[in-house]
Design a protein around this motif. Structure first.
Motif, PDB file in Angstrom:
ATOM      1  N   LEU A 129       0.383  -1.282  -0.468  1.00  9.15           N
ATOM      2  CA  LEU A 129       0.346   0.254  -0.228  1.00  9.15           C
ATOM      3  C   LEU A 129       0.578   1.331  -0.092  1.00  9.15           C
ATOM      4  N   SER A 130       1.659   1.079   0.658  1.00  5.50           N
ATOM      5  CA  SER A 130       3.130   2.801   0.678  1.00  5.50           C
ATOM      6  C   SER A 130       3.455   1.884  -0.653  1.00  5.50           C
ATOM      7  N   ASN A 131       3.665   1.385  -1.293  1.00  5.70           N
ATOM      8  CA  ASN A 131       3.984   1.705  -2.886  1.00  5.70           C
ATOM      9  C   ASN A 131       2.793   2.009  -4.188  1.00  5.70           C
ATOM     10  N   VAL A 132       1.578   2.033  -3.238  1.00  8.76           N
ATOM     11  CA  VAL A 132       1.339   2.561  -4.140  1.00  8.76           C
ATOM     12  C   VAL A 132       0.629   4.068  -3.928  1.00  8.76           C
ATOM     13  N   ASP A 191       9.959  12.923  -3.316  1.00  7.50           N
ATOM     14  CA  ASP A 191      10.760  13.151  -4.230  1.00  7.50           C
ATOM     15  C   ASP A 191       9.983  12.560  -5.712  1.00  7.50           C
ATOM     16  N   ALA A 192       8.718  11.699  -5.744  1.00 10.49           N
ATOM     17  CA  ALA A 192       8.521  10.813  -7.051  1.00 10.49           C
ATOM     18  C   ALA A 192       7.775  12.029  -7.635  1.00 10.49           C
ATOM     19  N   LEU A 196      -5.959  11.494  -9.211  1.00  8.40           N
ATOM     20  CA  LEU A 196      -5.582  10.547  -8.687  1.00  8.40           C
ATOM     21  C   LEU A 196      -5.264   9.470  -9.143  1.00  8.40           C
ATOM     22  N   LEU A 197      -5.820   8.690 -10.347  1.00 13.25           N
ATOM     23  CA  LEU A 197      -5.265   7.752 -11.664  1.00 13.25           C
ATOM     24  C   LEU A 197      -4.678   8.427 -12.396  1.00 13.25           C
ATOM     25  N   ASN A 198      -3.856   9.522 -12.350  1.00 12.96           N
ATOM     26  CA  ASN A 198      -3.097  10.412 -13.150  1.00 12.96           C
ATOM     27  C   ASN A 198      -2.230   9.890 -12.319  1.00 12.96           C
ATOM     28  N   LYS A 199      -2.035  10.316 -11.152  1.00 15.15           N
ATOM     29  CA  LYS A 199      -1.047   9.594  -9.601  1.00 15.15           C
ATOM     30  C   LYS A 199      -0.049   8.567 -10.412  1.00 15.15           C
ATOM     31  N   GLY A 245       2.759   6.673 -11.458  1.00 16.06           N
ATOM     32  CA  GLY A 245       3.896   6.110 -10.706  1.00 16.06           C
ATOM     33  C   GLY A 245       4.461   4.829 -11.152  1.00 16.06           C
ATOM     34  N   TRP A 246       3.174   3.733 -11.326  1.00 15.25           N
ATOM     35  CA  TRP A 246       3.886   2.454 -12.470  1.00 15.25           C
ATOM     36  C   TRP A 246       4.817   2.379 -13.327  1.00 15.25           C
TER      37      TRP A 246
END
Length: 490
Positions: A96-99, A270-271, A292-295, A299-300
């Motif tokens: 979850l932290s990665n998500v 930093d991301a 949210l979907l954009n981010k 991230g993926w």
């Protein structure tokens, strides 16, 4: 002439961006070494050792107080429940932290986790005060829920701190991992002192968990101090702005990403320094859900790039911890022998492991230029430790190593500990230098996720193997003439 000058400047700009990975790595290492020298008094390093011990201190407290929980829940297999609950919950928390890495800031994640730690520690102290004799199913369930909270907060905090120290010189990632080992030793010493100092196990448990609560508050205050120091702020600003004038990372083009722009930002994550082009966004969507979907989509793409750079180290750390949790503490606690009382030998073996795990992580402070292939080979070679330890246990009445089984097991415990500490730490320490500065927090989160995958898989496999060497009916060590006694009282 103007066109030629402009063309030359464009070529120079592209050459500075499209640099070779090895040159980039060497520059990063030289910069890290130079900036780390600013911590000449080692105060910052020691602070991160303390912080690193902080996010495992609550979990180790629940594990080390197994004598108390076995006394108030004699019919429950507390040690079995707490291990599986912890690792599966922590794995979910790190995932979850990665998500949410691009949604919830680093500082917010760490601060919330410190608050969450307080609730189960206070709860177990309250339950200790109100339980008269033995606990009930309800109080046991409440305790397990508390461990879920500890596991969740610990997973979020562990992943966040590895991302945090990934933006600092490499030695501070090693400091965090050293702190993890210090936590096990410190909690063990704490439990021995409180158990010896108070005749009532309830009083000793109250003091024991009270110390854990105070230490959690100290670590929270230390984090607030550390992250405001000019030393840390300098590195965070460097990480956020190191590529503020460049335009293209061509290594991502193979993944259908036209360009990955890095800009100077003011956000703590930093991301957030990274921005993908329209081919990988959901620009058609509007509102908060679309953002949210954009981010998440961005991230993926970032993680795919980081995985390509780090898959060797990710595989190494996962295999290292898989083998460790398969052997420790389950199989190690099954070793028996005539030289030591059965109730003392597991304590000695676990103490040996903790000691050498700590030594291994300290040795990781002296770097050797390991190649990724060598690290994978060594992590796979540790599988030979599994049959060697099993031979110290079976055949149960007469182990293969005979009267030397205890001493062979001690040597194996030391080997498991020092290789776990050193190579697990090296994989984690090397990972930030393999990616761009703006991707170090992402790298730390992904490495923590693979670490937890190895731990969870190893703990699950250990449970299956432990059944073969337990005293239960159907196992290799079952003895129908043996009687089970439980002398635990509280």
């Amino acid at each position: 002439m103007d066109d030629a000058d402009a063309s030359f400047e464009d070529e120079e700009r592209e050459r500075s961006v499209d640099c070779q990975p090895l040159q980039h790595q060497r520059r990063e290492e030289m910069l890290d070494d130079a900036l780390a020298a600013a911590d000449s008094g080692k105060a910052m390093y020691l602070a991160f050792v303390v912080i690193g011990s902080g996010f495992l201190f609550p979990y180790n407290s629940f594990i080390t107080a197994v004598d108390y929980f076995q006394a108030i829940y004699p019919s429950k297999r507390y040690e079995f429940f707490v291990t599986l609950v912890y690792f599966y919950t922590t794995l979910c928390a790190v995932f979850l932290s990665n998500v949410v890495l691009r949604v919830v800031g680093l500082e917010s994640r760490i601060r919330v986790s410190y608050v969450l730690f307080c609730f189960p520690l206070v709860t177990v102290m309250v339950l200790t005060s109100v339980i008269s004799n033995e606990g009930t199913d309800t109080t046991f369930a409440v305790t397990m829920i508390g461990i879920v909270v500890v596991s969740f907060a610990g997973g979020i905090q562990q992943a966040s701190y590895y991302g945090f120290t990934g933006m600092l010189p490499r030695k501070y990632t090693q400091a965090i991992m050293t702190g993890e080992s210090v936590a096990g030793l410190a909690v063990s010493i704490d439990r021995l002192i409180t158990k010896a100092a108070f005749s009532s196990c309830r009083t000793s448990a109250l003091v024991f968990f009270g110390i854990a609560l105070v230490f959690n508050i100290v670590c929270a205050a230390l984090y607030e101090f550390v992250q405001r120091t000019s030393f840390v702020q300098h590195h965070l600003m460097t990480c956020h702005s190191v590529h503020d004038h460049v335009g293209v990372y061509r290594s991502l083009r193979a993944e259908n990403v036209t360009e990955l722009q890095v800009y100077s930002g003011t956000q703590s994550n930093d991301a957030d320094c990274i921005q993908l082009d329209k081919h990988n966004t959901t620009s058609e969507l509007s509102g908060r859900f679309g953002l949210l979907l954009n981010k998440l989509g961005e991230g993926w793409q970032i993680r795919k790039h980081v995985i390509r750079r780090l898959w060797h180290l990710m595989l190494t750390i996962s295999v290292v911890y898989f083998v460790t949790l398969l052997l420790f503490p389950g199989l190690l606690s099954e070793v028996k022998g005539p030289a030591f009382r059965d109730d003392w030998l597991p304590v000695i073996l676990i103490a040996i492991f903790n000691l050498f795990d700590f030594v291994g992580k300290v040795f990781a402070n002296w770097h050797y230029k390991w190649k990724e292939g060598h690290l994978i080979a060594i992590s796979l070679a540790r599988f030979v430790l599994i049959p060697l330890l099993v031979l110290c246990i079976v055949p149960c009445q007469s182990p293969a190593f005979g009267s030397a089984s205890e001493y062979v097991a001690m040597a194996l415990a030391a080997t498991i500990g020092i290789t776990n500490g050193y190579f697990g730490c090296m994989a984690m320490v090397l990972s930030p230098s393999r990616v761009e500065s703006t991707l170090r927090e992402v790298a730390g989160n992904l490495m923590t996720l693979m670490l937890l995958l190895g731990l969870t898989a190893g703990a699950t496999m250990a449970f299956l193997l432990n059944h073969l060497t337990s005293s239960e009916e159907g196992s290799l060590c079952y003895n129908s003439n043996a009687t089970v006694m439980n002398n635990s009282t509280c």
